[in-house]
Design a protein around this motif. Structure first.
Motif, PDB file in Angstrom:
ATOM      1  N   LEU A 150     -19.220   0.075  -4.703  1.00  0.00           N
ATOM      2  CA  LEU A 150     -20.312  -0.843  -5.039  1.00  0.00           C
ATOM      3  C   LEU A 150     -21.654  -0.136  -4.903  1.00  0.00           C
ATOM      4  CD1 LEU A 150     -19.147  -4.136  -3.267  1.00  0.00           C
ATOM      5  CD2 LEU A 150     -19.243  -3.703  -5.735  1.00  0.00           C
ATOM      6  N   GLU A 151     -21.789   0.681  -3.861  1.00  0.00           N
ATOM      7  CA  GLU A 151     -23.062   1.361  -3.603  1.00  0.00           C
ATOM      8  C   GLU A 151     -23.385   2.364  -4.709  1.00  0.00           C
ATOM      9  OE1 GLU A 151     -20.662   0.899  -1.314  1.00  0.00           O
ATOM     10  OE2 GLU A 151     -21.676  -0.542   0.004  1.00  0.00           O
ATOM     11  N   ASP A 152     -22.380   3.118  -5.187  1.00  0.00           N
ATOM     12  CA  ASP A 152     -22.625   4.056  -6.290  1.00  0.00           C
ATOM     13  C   ASP A 152     -23.043   3.306  -7.550  1.00  0.00           C
ATOM     14  OD1 ASP A 152     -22.095   6.241  -4.714  1.00  0.00           O
ATOM     15  OD2 ASP A 152     -20.140   6.692  -5.607  1.00  0.00           O
ATOM     16  N   ALA A 153     -22.392   2.170  -7.794  1.00  0.00           N
ATOM     17  CA  ALA A 153     -22.759   1.345  -8.951  1.00  0.00           C
ATOM     18  C   ALA A 153     -24.187   0.828  -8.802  1.00  0.00           C
ATOM     19  CB  ALA A 153     -21.783   0.185  -9.112  1.00  0.00           C
ATOM     20  N   MET A 154     -24.545   0.417  -7.588  1.00  0.00           N
ATOM     21  CA  MET A 154     -25.894  -0.091  -7.348  1.00  0.00           C
ATOM     22  C   MET A 154     -26.936   1.004  -7.579  1.00  0.00           C
ATOM     23  SD  MET A 154     -25.185  -2.539  -4.067  1.00  0.00           S
ATOM     24  CE  MET A 154     -26.880  -3.138  -3.904  1.00  0.00           C
ATOM     25  N   LEU A 155     -26.662   2.201  -7.090  1.00  0.00           N
ATOM     26  CA  LEU A 155     -27.601   3.306  -7.309  1.00  0.00           C
ATOM     27  C   LEU A 155     -27.790   3.562  -8.798  1.00  0.00           C
ATOM     28  CD1 LEU A 155     -26.688   5.981  -4.588  1.00  0.00           C
ATOM     29  CD2 LEU A 155     -28.697   4.498  -4.677  1.00  0.00           C
ATOM     30  N   TYR A 156     -26.701   3.537  -9.534  1.00  0.00           N
ATOM     31  CA  TYR A 156     -26.775   3.739 -10.980  1.00  0.00           C
ATOM     32  C   TYR A 156     -27.606   2.625 -11.619  1.00  0.00           C
ATOM     33  CZ  TYR A 156     -25.270   4.900 -15.714  1.00  0.00           C
ATOM     34  OH  TYR A 156     -25.251   5.259 -17.047  1.00  0.00           O
ATOM     35  N   GLY A 157     -27.389   1.392 -11.172  1.00  0.00           N
ATOM     36  CA  GLY A 157     -28.165   0.258 -11.685  1.00  0.00           C
ATOM     37  C   GLY A 157     -29.644   0.385 -11.373  1.00  0.00           C
ATOM     38  N   CYS A 179     -33.562  -1.393  -0.747  1.00  0.00           N
ATOM     39  CA  CYS A 179     -32.117  -1.375  -0.984  1.00  0.00           C
ATOM     40  C   CYS A 179     -31.673   0.011  -1.449  1.00  0.00           C
ATOM     41  CB  CYS A 179     -31.751  -2.435  -2.024  1.00  0.00           C
ATOM     42  SG  CYS A 179     -29.984  -2.625  -2.276  1.00  0.00           S
ATOM     43  N   TYR A 180     -32.383   0.542  -2.421  1.00  0.00           N
ATOM     44  CA  TYR A 180     -32.082   1.879  -2.943  1.00  0.00           C
ATOM     45  C   TYR A 180     -32.134   2.917  -1.821  1.00  0.00           C
ATOM     46  CZ  TYR A 180     -32.806   6.284  -5.416  1.00  0.00           C
ATOM     47  OH  TYR A 180     -32.705   7.585  -5.844  1.00  0.00           O
ATOM     48  N   ASN A 181     -33.221   2.908  -1.064  1.00  0.00           N
ATOM     49  CA  ASN A 181     -33.385   3.887   0.022  1.00  0.00           C
ATOM     50  C   ASN A 181     -32.287   3.746   1.072  1.00  0.00           C
ATOM     51  OD1 ASN A 181     -35.639   5.108  -1.090  1.00  0.00           O
ATOM     52  ND2 ASN A 181     -37.076   3.809   0.026  1.00  0.00           N
ATOM     53  N   GLU A 182     -31.944   2.524   1.420  1.00  0.00           N
ATOM     54  CA  GLU A 182     -30.896   2.309   2.418  1.00  0.00           C
ATOM     55  C   GLU A 182     -29.565   2.895   1.956  1.00  0.00           C
ATOM     56  OE1 GLU A 182     -30.123  -1.453   5.008  1.00  0.00           O
ATOM     57  OE2 GLU A 182     -28.933  -1.679   3.178  1.00  0.00           O
ATOM     58  N   ILE A 183     -29.220   2.669   0.698  1.00  0.00           N
ATOM     59  CA  ILE A 183     -27.954   3.207   0.176  1.00  0.00           C
ATOM     60  C   ILE A 183     -27.983   4.739   0.198  1.00  0.00           C
ATOM     61  CG2 ILE A 183     -26.462   3.398  -1.853  1.00  0.00           C
ATOM     62  CD1 ILE A 183     -27.389   0.509  -2.574  1.00  0.00           C
ATOM     63  N   VAL A 184     -29.078   5.305  -0.283  1.00  0.00           N
ATOM     64  CA  VAL A 184     -29.193   6.771  -0.318  1.00  0.00           C
ATOM     65  C   VAL A 184     -29.126   7.360   1.095  1.00  0.00           C
ATOM     66  CG1 VAL A 184     -30.777   8.683  -0.817  1.00  0.00           C
ATOM     67  CG2 VAL A 184     -30.424   6.886  -2.514  1.00  0.00           C
ATOM     68  N   LEU A 185     -29.868   6.776   2.025  1.00  0.00           N
ATOM     69  CA  LEU A 185     -29.928   7.324   3.379  1.00  0.00           C
ATOM     70  C   LEU A 185     -28.636   7.119   4.167  1.00  0.00           C
ATOM     71  CD1 LEU A 185     -33.572   6.291   4.289  1.00  0.00           C
ATOM     72  CD2 LEU A 185     -32.738   8.592   3.742  1.00  0.00           C
ATOM     73  N   ASN A 186     -27.849   6.113   3.802  1.00  0.00           N
ATOM     74  CA  ASN A 186     -26.595   5.853   4.509  1.00  0.00           C
ATOM     75  C   ASN A 186     -25.386   6.498   3.859  1.00  0.00           C
ATOM     76  OD1 ASN A 186     -27.686   4.355   6.631  1.00  0.00           O
ATOM     77  ND2 ASN A 186     -27.685   2.489   5.400  1.00  0.00           N
ATOM     78  N   ASN A 187     -25.607   7.213   2.765  1.00  0.00           N
ATOM     79  CA  ASN A 187     -24.516   7.886   2.089  1.00  0.00           C
ATOM     80  C   ASN A 187     -24.655   9.385   2.337  1.00  0.00           C
ATOM     81  OD1 ASN A 187     -22.785   9.146   0.219  1.00  0.00           O
ATOM     82  ND2 ASN A 187     -22.969   7.427  -1.198  1.00  0.00           N
ATOM     83  N   PRO A 188     -23.728   9.983   3.082  1.00  0.00           N
ATOM     84  CA  PRO A 188     -23.857  11.396   3.460  1.00  0.00           C
ATOM     85  C   PRO A 188     -23.904  12.366   2.276  1.00  0.00           C
ATOM     86  CG  PRO A 188     -21.697  10.532   4.093  1.00  0.00           C
ATOM     87  CD  PRO A 188     -22.510   9.375   3.594  1.00  0.00           C
ATOM     88  N   GLY A 191     -29.038  11.860  -1.170  1.00  0.00           N
ATOM     89  CA  GLY A 191     -30.320  11.933  -0.477  1.00  0.00           C
ATOM     90  C   GLY A 191     -30.594  13.235   0.258  1.00  0.00           C
ATOM     91  N   LYS A 192     -29.820  14.269  -0.038  1.00  0.00           N
ATOM     92  CA  LYS A 192     -30.060  15.551   0.607  1.00  0.00           C
ATOM     93  C   LYS A 192     -30.951  16.401  -0.299  1.00  0.00           C
ATOM     94  CE  LYS A 192     -27.112  14.764   3.962  1.00  0.00           C
ATOM     95  NZ  LYS A 192     -27.605  13.609   4.640  1.00  0.00           N
ATOM     96  N   SER A 193     -32.011  16.922   0.258  1.00  0.00           N
ATOM     97  CA  SER A 193     -32.880  17.806  -0.518  1.00  0.00           C
ATOM     98  C   SER A 193     -32.107  19.070  -0.862  1.00  0.00           C
ATOM     99  CB  SER A 193     -34.134  18.158   0.261  1.00  0.00           C
ATOM    100  OG  SER A 193     -34.888  17.003   0.477  1.00  0.00           O
TER     101      SER A 193
END
Length: 194
Positions: A150-157, A179-188, A191-193
């Motif tokens: 769901l989170e990958d789909a949300m990021l794409y959306g 919401c976007y930032n939370e998903i990115v920051l909680n997905n290992p 969000g990595k530079s």
């Protein structure tokens, strides 16, 4: 009320296209609830009702929110497309007697998302993007992602939404960014530079 009764109600409140969309979102929500261990009944209800006030005149939606003491922020004031989630959640609580906070929040935040979304909120958010009648460019990718995460789909959306809003120089609501930032920051893996 039963799903059949909700369907009858919303059919009287919206166009045939909007009604079909709501039926499809409800179906897709149930599929996603099954896949991810969510409450299928709540998914069906939130899905069928998510756009209940979408075709109400803007003045009526605004009145529903004002009567409930909701104060719109500057972005919401300038983005009437966001109103139906908020007015819809108020409407179903006041007129349909739905007290379940998860269903109310799923309706309220189905357009923007927010930080701290429940499983049901994520399901309705994604189902709205992936319902059967949707034909936008990228919908097949969105559907494929929704079957894996769901989170990958949300990021794409969000990428789709942010690109559209920024191309038209429209404001992006802080709930969407949170919401976007939370998903990115909680997905290992995100969000990595580099």
């Amino acid at each position: 009320m039963s799903i059949a009764e909700y369907k009858k109600l919303i059919k009287s409140m919206m166009s045939e296209n909007r009604y079909n969309h709501c039926v499809n979102v409800s179906k897709e929500s149930v599929k996603l609830a099954k896949r991810y261990g969510g409450d299928e009944e709540k998914a069906a209800i939130a899905g069928i009702l998510h756009d209940i006030t979408k075709e109400m005149p803007k003045e009526e939606q605004l009145q529903i929110m004002l009567d409930s003491g909701i104060i719109l922020d500057d972005i919401q004031k300038n983005a009437p497309k966001l109103w139906h989630g908020i007015s819809g959640s108020v409407y179903i609580k006041k007129h349909l007697g739905i007290e379940d906070e998860d269903i109310l929040n799923a309706v309220c935040y189905h357009t923007t998302g927010r930080a701290g979304m429940s499983l049901l909120e994520k399901i309705i958010f994604v189902a709205d993007f992936t319902s059967e009648e949707r034909t936008y460019k990228g919908v097949a990718t969105m559907r494929k992602k929704s079957r894996k995460s769901l989170e990958d789909a949300m990021l794409y959306g969000f990428k789709f939404t942010f690109s559209d809003l920024s191309s038209r120089e429209l404001a992006i609501h802080p709930d969407e960014l949170a919401c976007y930032n939370e998903i990115v920051l909680n997905n290992p893996t995100k969000g990595k530079s580099k």
